[in-house]
Design an enzyme around this catalytic site. Structure first.
Site, PDB file in Angstrom:
ATOM      1  N   LYS A 116      -0.347  -3.500   9.800  1.00  0.00           N
ATOM      2  CA  LYS A 116       1.045  -3.038   9.771  1.00  0.00           C
ATOM      3  C   LYS A 116       1.967  -3.942  10.592  1.00  0.00           C
ATOM      4  O   LYS A 116       3.092  -4.214  10.179  1.00  0.00           O
ATOM      5  CB  LYS A 116       1.133  -1.599  10.260  1.00  0.00           C
ATOM      6  CG  LYS A 116       0.549  -0.579   9.285  1.00  0.00           C
ATOM      7  CD  LYS A 116       1.062   0.814   9.616  1.00  0.00           C
ATOM      8  CE  LYS A 116       0.152   1.912   9.133  1.00  0.00           C
ATOM      9  NZ  LYS A 116      -0.026   2.081   7.725  1.00  0.00           N
ATOM     10  N   GLU A 200       7.860   2.387  16.580  1.00  0.00           N
ATOM     11  CA  GLU A 200       9.090   2.182  15.831  1.00  0.00           C
ATOM     12  C   GLU A 200       9.910   3.462  15.873  1.00  0.00           C
ATOM     13  O   GLU A 200       9.441   4.514  16.301  1.00  0.00           O
ATOM     14  CB  GLU A 200       8.796   1.760  14.382  1.00  0.00           C
ATOM     15  CG  GLU A 200       8.103   2.815  13.559  1.00  0.00           C
ATOM     16  CD  GLU A 200       7.681   2.315  12.174  1.00  0.00           C
ATOM     17  OE1 GLU A 200       7.552   1.100  11.963  1.00  0.00           O
ATOM     18  OE2 GLU A 200       7.471   3.176  11.305  1.00  0.00           O
ATOM     19  N   GLU A 275       5.932   0.315   0.013  1.00  0.00           N
ATOM     20  CA  GLU A 275       6.371   1.647   0.433  1.00  0.00           C
ATOM     21  C   GLU A 275       7.566   1.557   1.383  1.00  0.00           C
ATOM     22  O   GLU A 275       7.580   0.738   2.303  1.00  0.00           O
ATOM     23  CB  GLU A 275       5.231   2.375   1.155  1.00  0.00           C
ATOM     24  CG  GLU A 275       4.026   2.633   0.266  1.00  0.00           C
ATOM     25  CD  GLU A 275       2.999   3.563   0.915  1.00  0.00           C
ATOM     26  OE1 GLU A 275       2.273   4.226   0.173  1.00  0.00           O
ATOM     27  OE2 GLU A 275       2.924   3.610   2.160  1.00  0.00           O
ATOM     28  N   GLU A 288       4.942  -0.223   4.444  1.00  0.00           N
ATOM     29  CA  GLU A 288       3.741  -1.041   4.274  1.00  0.00           C
ATOM     30  C   GLU A 288       3.587  -1.374   2.794  1.00  0.00           C
ATOM     31  O   GLU A 288       4.260  -0.790   1.951  1.00  0.00           O
ATOM     32  CB  GLU A 288       2.499  -0.295   4.764  1.00  0.00           C
ATOM     33  CG  GLU A 288       2.173   0.944   3.965  1.00  0.00           C
ATOM     34  CD  GLU A 288       0.799   1.509   4.283  1.00  0.00           C
ATOM     35  OE1 GLU A 288      -0.023   0.800   4.896  1.00  0.00           O
ATOM     36  OE2 GLU A 288       0.532   2.645   3.886  1.00  0.00           O
ATOM     37  N   ASN A 290       0.744  -1.579  -0.232  1.00  0.00           N
ATOM     38  CA  ASN A 290      -0.624  -1.294  -0.648  1.00  0.00           C
ATOM     39  C   ASN A 290      -1.002  -2.272  -1.749  1.00  0.00           C
ATOM     40  O   ASN A 290      -0.351  -2.313  -2.797  1.00  0.00           O
ATOM     41  CB  ASN A 290      -0.757   0.140  -1.128  1.00  0.00           C
ATOM     42  CG  ASN A 290      -0.611   1.114   0.015  1.00  0.00           C
ATOM     43  OD1 ASN A 290      -1.141   0.877   1.110  1.00  0.00           O
ATOM     44  ND2 ASN A 290       0.121   2.183  -0.187  1.00  0.00           N
ATOM     45  N   PHE A 348      -6.126  24.424   4.500  1.00  0.00           N
ATOM     46  CA  PHE A 348      -6.443  23.348   3.549  1.00  0.00           C
ATOM     47  C   PHE A 348      -7.769  22.654   3.855  1.00  0.00           C
ATOM     48  O   PHE A 348      -7.932  21.476   3.604  1.00  0.00           O
ATOM     49  CB  PHE A 348      -5.308  22.317   3.495  1.00  0.00           C
ATOM     50  CG  PHE A 348      -4.032  22.894   2.954  1.00  0.00           C
ATOM     51  CD1 PHE A 348      -3.776  22.902   1.598  1.00  0.00           C
ATOM     52  CD2 PHE A 348      -3.098  23.466   3.804  1.00  0.00           C
ATOM     53  CE1 PHE A 348      -2.608  23.447   1.091  1.00  0.00           C
ATOM     54  CE2 PHE A 348      -1.921  24.026   3.306  1.00  0.00           C
ATOM     55  CZ  PHE A 348      -1.684  24.004   1.948  1.00  0.00           C
TER      56      PHE A 348
END
Ligand code: ADP
Length: 661
Positions: A116, A200, A275, A288, A290, A348
């Protein structure tokens, strides 16, 4: 063009890649672990090669085994799908050394985007907007505080090697930076064996919008517009759509242009995704890239009319992109919902087991991507995805309507699943209004997903379906109940549907081949052919087609599911309801005070002690299962009475871990 390719993956994505390969006349080779010998991707392939034991580290992640499978099968190229080795430079390089084509970008591009910090530096240099922040490794907690103050709160601390939402912490003050720094560092070290973090600006209420890019080996690069993936749970995507309801033409063109510029900076070939997060003012910032096919690629395929897997294969074979940017058009709307074997009522947690019944929906405007079938096992070794359900139509409203109808008709039994939750998301007024942000789920379902309280719109359909089901059962009983035709008992027209202690009177009368339903002052005409044993009641209600999932329970009761709402009801004649009201109530075994293990697993820690007061949402215990730490949280405020299991215990499903007072 290749004659044979190997798919170094499993599940839905392996099946999806094979479908395109087959259409192109390319033979397919599957690889599989011992847990997957019976899997759909193995059945679909022309040949299949075993590559080792169930854990991915010993099979799907073993580079030499996959190379070996290529040699044994004579595959000329490998499609890696997503996950596993798809973004592994070593793998791409090893294939190149063996003279096998990697259906994906070059190893340099994967490496450049794999980190990153480095990828953000590259993006800045290429003129791409990045999140304001500090693009250097943060050495220790106090330095983190200084940097955070400098950037201005809130900030996000992120693992440079991060992925899958791991190693990320939001901090709103100095103390949270110190905690977050330690947490992100140790999570990054455990997950990626790399503890570098950076900081950030945290963008409040952002949307996640990503651009699909495509490049060939001849320097042509285009973008295929955007996907909006703002519906996330813990930084993981749940629902994705294309186009985004938020972008205007200018923003779309600007984001597309920057994505192409970044791809160009690394001489990108194949399909990739850039993204961004987008704030309320439509400022966008690179997150980032992908360097692979994304899970959510089907929505882009639908709105562009292209097959991304086909294009990846053609590009890898050296073909030139068959279109230019100005040839590409957006048409229609597509929405994908990720159907998982997980239990929304239990935070979940993954739910493993056999798919005893599996009936995916069909119909106009529905595409399904799956790697399972009825009788298949959802194994603890891999991602518990059941399917991706994609619905599409000429516009967003029609895509949503089809998605909701398809979710109502998606029947899964044997494992817990998130279908009702997805239906609740798709049916929420805020989703329908397109007012999305990455906080959507946290804000719309605070405290998790639970059946809505009170009487909601879906309840009307549920009550009508229950009354109708009861009527159909009574008709059958009386038709088959006795040979003495004259002695048939009359079927009562008035029934009482009991729900949550409330009585709802519904009148059901045959009217030709249909039924007249009267309820709460409204009259409806319903048609159905539902019979006992069918899990779905397909109903024509006035002018609408409606699907209700229905399961019969003992004691004239039903469990019904519609529109993301699950209810248990009893249907009785007026007389029986009156008698019932006079009966003393039997108390059911009360498990509400108990915290049960939601899955088989290892109890790794208990973080509360007897007598302790806890608030809803606070952690109670950690159960390790499916290689994940699952934190069990308090469902309500209360005091711990006793602990009934010990760290190190291996737990059965529903085993008691602790009890509340
Ligand atoms: P990963 O590689 O782990 O998926 P990403 O950097 O792609 O991590 O971020 C995943 C999600 O986290 C994003 O979709 C967004 O919801 C959230 N996120 C990441 N960075 C920020 C930020 N600076 N501000 C707000 N949300 C962020």
């Amino acid at each position: 063009m290749f004659k044979k390719i190997l798919i170094a993956n499993r599940g839905e994505i392996a099946c999806r890649i094979m479908r395109t390969a087959r259409r192109l006349g390319i033979a397919t080779v599957a690889v599989y672990s011992e847990a997957d010998a019976e899997a759909l991707h193995v059945r679909m392939a022309d040949e299949a090669v075993p590559i080792g034991p169930p854990p991915s580290a010993e099979s799907y992640l073993k580079i030499d085994r996959i190379l070996d499978a290529c040699r044994r099968s004579g595959a000329e190229a490998v499609h890696p799908g997503y996950g596993f080795l798809s973004e592994n430079t070593e793998f791409a390089a090893a294939l190149a050394d063996a003279g096998i084509v990697f259906i994906g970008p070059g190893p340099e591009a994967i490496a450049a985007m794999g980190d990153k910090i480095e990828s953000k530096k590259l993006a800045r240099a290429a003129g791409v907007a990045t999140v304001p922040g500090h693009l250097d490794v943060v050495p220790e907690a106090e330095a983190a505080v200084e940097i955070a103050r400098d950037i201005g709160y809130p900030v996000m601390i992120k693992a440079s090697a991060g992925g899958g939402g791991k190693g990320m912490r939001i901090a709103r003050n100095d103390a949270e930076v110190r905690d977050g720094f330690r947490a992100a560092t140790s999570e990054a070290k455990a997950s990626f064996a790399d503890d570098r973090v950076f900081i950030e600006k945290y963008i409040e209420e952002p949307r996640h919008i990503e651009i699909q890019v495509l490049g060939d080996m001849h320097g042509n690069i285009v973008h295929l517009f955007e996907r909006e993936c703002s519906i996330q749970r813990r930084h993981q995507k749940v629902v994705e759509e294309a186009p985004s309801p938020f972008l205007d033409g200018n923003t779309r063109a600007a984001m597309g242009g920057q994505a192409v510029a970044l791809a160009r900076a690394v001489a990108y070939r194949s399909a990739g995704t850039v993204e961004f997060i987008v704030d309320r003012e439509r400022n966008f910032y690179f997150l980032e890239m992908n360097t692979r096919l994304q899970v959510e690629h089907p929505v882009t395929e639908i709105v562009t009319g292209l097959d991304l897997v086909e294009l990846m294969i053609r590009i890898a074979a050296g073909e030139t992109l068959p279109f230019r940017q100005q040839d590409l058009r957006l048409s229609g709307w597509a929405i994908e919902a990720r159907v998982y074997a997980e239990d929304p009522a239990r935070n979940f947690l993954p739910s493993i087991g056999r798919l005893v019944r599996y009936r995916p929906p069909e119909g106009e405007g529905v595409r399904l991507e799956t790697g399972v079938f009825e009788g298949a096992e959802i194994s603890l070794y891999y991602d518990p995805m059941i399917a991706k359900l994609i619905a599409y139509g000429p516009d967003r409203d029609s895509a949503i309507a089809r998605l909701r109808a398809a979710l109502d008709g998606f029947y899964v039994a044997g494992v817990q699943h998130n279908i009702a939750f997805l239906a609740a998301v798709a049916g929420s007024p805020r989703f329908r209004a397109g007012a999305l942000s990455t906080n959507f789920i946290a804000e719309e379902f605070p405290g998790g997903f639970a059946p809505p309280k009170g009487f909601v719109a879906a309840d009307r359909i549920i009550l009508l379906a229950a009354a109708l089901a009861h009527r159909r059962l009574r008709e059958r009983e009386t038709a088959t109940g006795g040979a003495r035709v004259g002695a048939r008992p009359a079927i009562e027209d008035e029934v009482v549907v009991l729900r949550d202690g409330d009585e709802h009177a519904v009148a059901v009368r045959p009217e030709g081949t249909a039924y007249r339903l009267d309820f709460a002052g409204e009259s409806h005409l319903a048609m159905t052919e539902w019979q006992l044993g069918q899990p779905l009641m397909l109903m024509r209600l006035d002018d609408a087609r409606v699907t209700v999932q229905i399961e019969r329970l003992p004691g004239a009761a039903f469990r019904l599911l519609h529109g993301g709402v699950v209810r248990e009801v009893r249907v009785l004649s007026r007389r029986a309801a009156e008698l019932l009201a006079l009966m003393p109530r039997k108390k059911a075994a009360d498990t509400s005070r108990l915290v049960l293990s939601p899955m088989p697993g290892l109890l790794s820690a208990i973080v509360v002690t007897p007598g302790q007061e806890v608030k809803a949402g606070e952690p109670l215990a950690i159960v390790e299962a499916m290689k994940m730490e699952n934190v069990l949280r308090a469902e309500r405020d209360g005091r711990i009475a006793e602990i009934r299991a010990q760290p190190g215990d291996s737990l059965a499903v529903d085993q008691v871990i602790l009890a509340f007072e």
